[in-house]
Motif scaffolding. Structure first.
Motif, PDB file in Angstrom:
ATOM      1  N   LYS A  62       0.831  -1.212   0.000  1.00 42.61           N
ATOM      2  CA  LYS A  62       0.000   0.000   0.000  1.00 42.61           C
ATOM      3  C   LYS A  62       0.861   1.255   0.000  1.00 42.61           C
ATOM      4  N   ILE A  63       0.452   2.209  -0.860  1.00 40.74           N
ATOM      5  CA  ILE A  63       1.208   3.437  -1.090  1.00 40.74           C
ATOM      6  C   ILE A  63       0.349   4.646  -0.738  1.00 40.74           C
ATOM      7  N   VAL A  64       0.932   5.585   0.004  1.00 37.02           N
ATOM      8  CA  VAL A  64       0.269   6.868   0.280  1.00 37.02           C
ATOM      9  C   VAL A  64       0.810   7.910  -0.696  1.00 37.02           C
ATOM     10  N   THR A  65      -0.091   8.733  -1.229  1.00 33.87           N
ATOM     11  CA  THR A  65       0.300   9.853  -2.078  1.00 33.87           C
ATOM     12  C   THR A  65      -0.711  10.977  -1.857  1.00 33.87           C
ATOM     13  N   ASN A  66      -0.588  12.040  -2.617  1.00 34.30           N
ATOM     14  CA  ASN A  66      -1.570  13.137  -2.521  1.00 34.30           C
ATOM     15  C   ASN A  66      -2.812  12.804  -3.347  1.00 34.30           C
ATOM     16  N   GLY A  94      -1.318   0.163 -10.100  1.00 36.37           N
ATOM     17  CA  GLY A  94      -1.882   0.616  -8.838  1.00 36.37           C
ATOM     18  C   GLY A  94      -3.345   0.956  -8.970  1.00 36.37           C
ATOM     19  N   LYS A  95      -4.066   0.843  -7.842  1.00 38.93           N
ATOM     20  CA  LYS A  95      -5.481   1.155  -7.827  1.00 38.93           C
ATOM     21  C   LYS A  95      -5.801   1.953  -6.568  1.00 38.93           C
ATOM     22  N   VAL A  96      -6.512   3.063  -6.733  1.00 39.78           N
ATOM     23  CA  VAL A  96      -6.876   3.895  -5.583  1.00 39.78           C
ATOM     24  C   VAL A  96      -7.944   3.179  -4.768  1.00 39.78           C
ATOM     25  N   ILE A  97      -7.672   2.974  -3.474  1.00 45.02           N
ATOM     26  CA  ILE A  97      -8.638   2.286  -2.612  1.00 45.02           C
ATOM     27  C   ILE A  97      -9.152   3.189  -1.491  1.00 45.02           C
ATOM     28  N   ASP A 104      -6.039  16.083   1.180  1.00 44.58           N
ATOM     29  CA  ASP A 104      -5.149  15.801   0.049  1.00 44.58           C
ATOM     30  C   ASP A 104      -4.364  14.504   0.228  1.00 44.58           C
ATOM     31  N   LEU A 105      -5.069  13.434   0.586  1.00 41.57           N
ATOM     32  CA  LEU A 105      -4.416  12.134   0.746  1.00 41.57           C
ATOM     33  C   LEU A 105      -5.142  11.064  -0.057  1.00 41.57           C
ATOM     34  N   ALA A 106      -4.373  10.127  -0.577  1.00 46.00           N
ATOM     35  CA  ALA A 106      -4.944   8.986  -1.294  1.00 46.00           C
ATOM     36  C   ALA A 106      -4.118   7.754  -0.956  1.00 46.00           C
ATOM     37  N   LEU A 107      -4.774   6.601  -0.999  1.00 43.33           N
ATOM     38  CA  LEU A 107      -4.111   5.324  -0.727  1.00 43.33           C
ATOM     39  C   LEU A 107      -4.227   4.438  -1.953  1.00 43.33           C
ATOM     40  N   ILE A 108      -3.094   3.912  -2.388  1.00 44.51           N
ATOM     41  CA  ILE A 108      -3.041   3.091  -3.598  1.00 44.51           C
ATOM     42  C   ILE A 108      -2.692   1.656  -3.226  1.00 44.51           C
ATOM     43  N   GLN A 109      -3.440   0.702  -3.787  1.00 38.07           N
ATOM     44  CA  GLN A 109      -3.152  -0.706  -3.608  1.00 38.07           C
ATOM     45  C   GLN A 109      -2.223  -1.167  -4.739  1.00 38.07           C
ATOM     46  N   LEU A 110      -1.087  -1.739  -4.360  1.00 33.89           N
ATOM     47  CA  LEU A 110      -0.179  -2.266  -5.374  1.00 33.89           C
ATOM     48  C   LEU A 110      -0.797  -3.501  -6.011  1.00 33.89           C
ATOM     49  N   GLN A 111      -0.654  -3.632  -7.321  1.00 32.33           N
ATOM     50  CA  GLN A 111      -1.147  -4.799  -8.043  1.00 32.33           C
ATOM     51  C   GLN A 111       0.040  -5.603  -8.570  1.00 32.33           C
ATOM     52  N   ASP A 112      -0.258  -6.686  -9.231  1.00 29.24           N
ATOM     53  CA  ASP A 112       0.782  -7.535  -9.846  1.00 29.24           C
ATOM     54  C   ASP A 112       1.704  -8.163  -8.799  1.00 29.24           C
ATOM     55  N   GLY A 113       1.198  -8.338  -7.555  1.00 32.44           N
ATOM     56  CA  GLY A 113       2.016  -8.972  -6.516  1.00 32.44           C
ATOM     57  C   GLY A 113       3.144  -8.104  -6.001  1.00 32.44           C
ATOM     58  N   GLY A 114       3.040  -6.814  -6.195  1.00 31.44           N
ATOM     59  CA  GLY A 114       4.110  -5.923  -5.760  1.00 31.44           C
ATOM     60  C   GLY A 114       4.218  -5.823  -4.248  1.00 31.44           C
ATOM     61  N   SER A 222       1.731  14.090   9.918  1.00 33.40           N
ATOM     62  CA  SER A 222       1.573  12.669  10.244  1.00 33.40           C
ATOM     63  C   SER A 222       0.257  12.421  10.972  1.00 33.40           C
ATOM     64  N   ARG A 223      -0.241  13.414  11.715  1.00 29.52           N
ATOM     65  CA  ARG A 223      -1.536  13.243  12.382  1.00 29.52           C
ATOM     66  C   ARG A 223      -2.652  13.020  11.368  1.00 29.52           C
ATOM     67  N   GLU A 224      -2.609  13.807  10.292  1.00 28.34           N
ATOM     68  CA  GLU A 224      -3.611  13.641   9.236  1.00 28.34           C
ATOM     69  C   GLU A 224      -3.448  12.279   8.554  1.00 28.34           C
ATOM     70  N   ILE A 225      -2.194  11.877   8.323  1.00 24.65           N
ATOM     71  CA  ILE A 225      -1.931  10.594   7.654  1.00 24.65           C
ATOM     72  C   ILE A 225      -2.424   9.437   8.510  1.00 24.65           C
ATOM     73  N   LEU A 226      -2.138   9.481   9.826  1.00 22.89           N
ATOM     74  CA  LEU A 226      -2.551   8.403  10.720  1.00 22.89           C
ATOM     75  C   LEU A 226      -4.072   8.298  10.786  1.00 22.89           C
ATOM     76  N   SER A 227      -4.742   9.430  10.861  1.00 28.36           N
ATOM     77  CA  SER A 227      -6.207   9.413  10.896  1.00 28.36           C
ATOM     78  C   SER A 227      -6.767   8.836   9.596  1.00 28.36           C
ATOM     79  N   PHE A 228      -6.195   9.243   8.481  1.00 20.36           N
ATOM     80  CA  PHE A 228      -6.629   8.760   7.167  1.00 20.36           C
ATOM     81  C   PHE A 228      -6.442   7.243   7.056  1.00 20.36           C
ATOM     82  N   LEU A 229      -5.279   6.753   7.482  1.00 17.92           N
ATOM     83  CA  LEU A 229      -4.997   5.324   7.374  1.00 17.92           C
ATOM     84  C   LEU A 229      -5.837   4.512   8.351  1.00 17.92           C
ATOM     85  N   ARG A 230      -6.121   5.091   9.503  1.00 18.37           N
ATOM     86  CA  ARG A 230      -6.956   4.396  10.479  1.00 18.37           C
ATOM     87  C   ARG A 230      -8.348   4.173   9.899  1.00 18.37           C
TER      88      ARG A 230
END
Length: 515
Positions: A62-66, A94-97, A104-114, A222-230
């Motif tokens: 899983k990848i975090v980006t803007n 990658g696929k946005v999940i 301004d945060l997005a989470l990407i799921q790696l595909q192809d067994g990455g 990081s507070r925003e990132i942690l809340s987003f990922l939670r």
């Protein structure tokens, strides 16, 4: 004089020590997890480059980006996302999940067994003026290098820039960190890290000056990132332990060792004085005893000699009186008394026995410490509870406050893992196939200390470590000398391929549990 010089040297080192700088090994470790997020539009067999940003792994897949980096991919079905790692030879789809335009945060799921090595997030406060490093793929650098689309979809090292935090300023929309690390278009979504390589934020946008790239950057905190990922249900590595430099830890350990040596020397001096005092007292007592014994035995010998002479005179008198048989008996008694007097005199203790008697008495009163362990108690077989000493540890990516080990004197830990001799310690090296981390665990019986050293390696170094590891069998607990030698050689062989500095070093102080 030597003690004064040692203290003076330590004082100078403390006086002129510079502020902690980012450790290249930690920045390199963080770079392993940074990716280029490429967007391309597809039309049949045709592919058109749309744009790119940066991102970082928070879980192996899983990848975090803007959010603004991947926004067009959510709007246009023809736009696909490609994830290009910083190393290796493979890129992934990658696929946005998860998506949050509000911060301004997005989470990407790696595909192809990455799979990529995930980063650790720092959840503590960020001090004003703290050193930071921005990592990503600024487009201005790509253009300056003349890179084309084929270059952009191949793994390459990200760009690192340094700056500092300007505290007290944030955006109104969401919590951000204002910093001076240079960023440009393409850095969006890349991590802002501290000197230990932990995530402080995700670079989002910059202040513009005359249409040029940003002079100041804003990173989603990081507070925003942690809340987003939670909310997204993603479990991440998290630590709130302040970053400490390797130099700081090393200097502190030198001071601790110097203090321990000074304490040991003081104890040894006190013990020596105690022994000398006891020896002087014993020598006086034993000397007096020997003098008394000599005088007593000499008096007994003199008495026996007198009695012998009296008996001899009596034997002569009886012979004159023609009492032959009693005379012979009396003469025999005189001879025996004479021989006895001689033996008693010769068996009197010599003054040379004083040293021997003092040595025996000293051993009984003050048994010797043979010095095999420097005056410390060797850890014996049994179960130990080991507690982390944060003051002696460099904690960067993990923290375990305590651990329990079952130790045997032959180097077996927890009845399943055999450690090998490593100087005064017993060590075992772990080279997993699924992670880019080499761990050396050690137990020092002379100090009852357990240490864990972690090296966060790049693909090339990790591959070499795995190749060395394959040359040795996976040894369970054993007493076979060849197997123990193989484990010791494996630790040495892999150590030669590791960096000089560990990324993390945890020191546990152990106490034996009552049976």
């Amino acid at each position: 004089m030597n003690r004064f010089l040692a203290m003076f040297t330590i004082a100078l080192a403390a006086l002129f020590a510079s502020p902690a700088q980012a450790d290249p090994a930690d920045i390199s470790a963080a770079s392993r997890s940074v990716v280029r997020v490429v967007l391309a539009a597809t039309d049949g067999d045709k592919v058109a480059f749309v744009g790119h940003g940066s991102g970082f792994a928070v879980a192996p897949d899983k990848i975090v980006t803007n959010a603004h980096v991947v926004e067009i991919a959510r709007q246009e079905k023809s736009v696909v996302i490609g994830i290009v790692p910083s190393q290796g030879g493979t890129s992934y789809g990658g696929k946005v999940i998860a998506y949050s335009s509000g911060n301004d945060l997005a989470l990407i799921q790696l595909q192809d067994g990455g799979r990529l090595p995930p980063m650790t997030i720092f959840g503590g406060p960020v001090a004003d003026g703290a050193d930071v490093v921005a990592i990503g793929y600024p487009g201005s650098v790509d253009r300056a290098q003349g890179l084309n689309l084929d270059d952009l979809i191949n793994p390459m090292s990200p760009v690192k820039t340094r700056g500092s935090v300007s505290g007290g300023r944030s955006t109104k929309q969401f919590d951000t960190i204002l910093h001076t690390a240079p960023i440009a278009s393409g850095n969006s979504g890349g991590p802002l890290i501290d000197n230990c390589g932990r995530i402080l934020g995700a670079n989002s946008f910059g202040s513009l000056s005359d249409g040029n790239d940003a002079e100041f950057g804003f990173a989603v905190s990081s507070r925003e990132i942690l809340s987003f990922l939670r909310k997204a249900g993603v479990k991440v590595g998290l630590t709130a332990t302040p970053c400490r430099s390797s130099a700081d830890i090393s200097l502190q350990e030198q001071r601790r060792e110097a203090a321990a040596r000074a304490k040991m020397e003081a104890l040894q001096r006190a013990e020596k004085a105690k022994r000398q005092q006891a020896e002087t007292k014993l020598r006086t007592t034993i000397s007096q005893d020997i003098v008394t014994e000599r005088e007593n035995q000499m008096a007994v010998a003199a008495l026996m000699l007198v009695l012998s002479l009296v008996a001899a005179g009596g034997a002569g008198y009886l012979m004159l009186r023609d009492q032959r048989t009693p005379a012979i008996g009396t003469a025999g008694g005189a001879a025996l008394l004479l021989v006895g007097a001689i033996l008693v005199f010769l068996s009197r203790p010599a003054f040379s026995e004083i040293d021997d008697r003092v040595a025996v008495a000293m051993k009984e009163q003050l048994p010797d410490d043979n010095g095999t362990n420097g005056g410390q108690n060797l850890a014996t077989a049994g179960k130990y509870q080991c507690r982390l000493n944060p003051e002696r540890s460099r904690i960067t990516v993990s923290q375990t406050d305590s651990l329990d080990i079952d130790w045997t004197e032959g180097g077996c830990v927890n009845e399943r893992t055999q450690y090998g001799r490593d100087g005064a310690k017993w060590s075992r090296i772990f080279v997993p196939n699924e992670e880019q981390t080499v761990t050396i665990s050690s137990f020092d019986p002379t100090r009852a200390e357990f240490t864990t050293e972690r090296y966060l390696l790049g693909l090339a170094a990790m591959t070499k470590a795995r190749e060395i590891r394959k040359q040795y069998g996976n040894r369970a607990c054993t007493t076979d000398e060849q197997a123990l030698s193989d484990i010791a050689e494996m630790v040495k062989a892999i150590r030669t391929e590791l960096p000089m500095q560990t990324n993390e070093r945890l020191v546990y102080e152990c106490e034996k549990l009552s049976q």
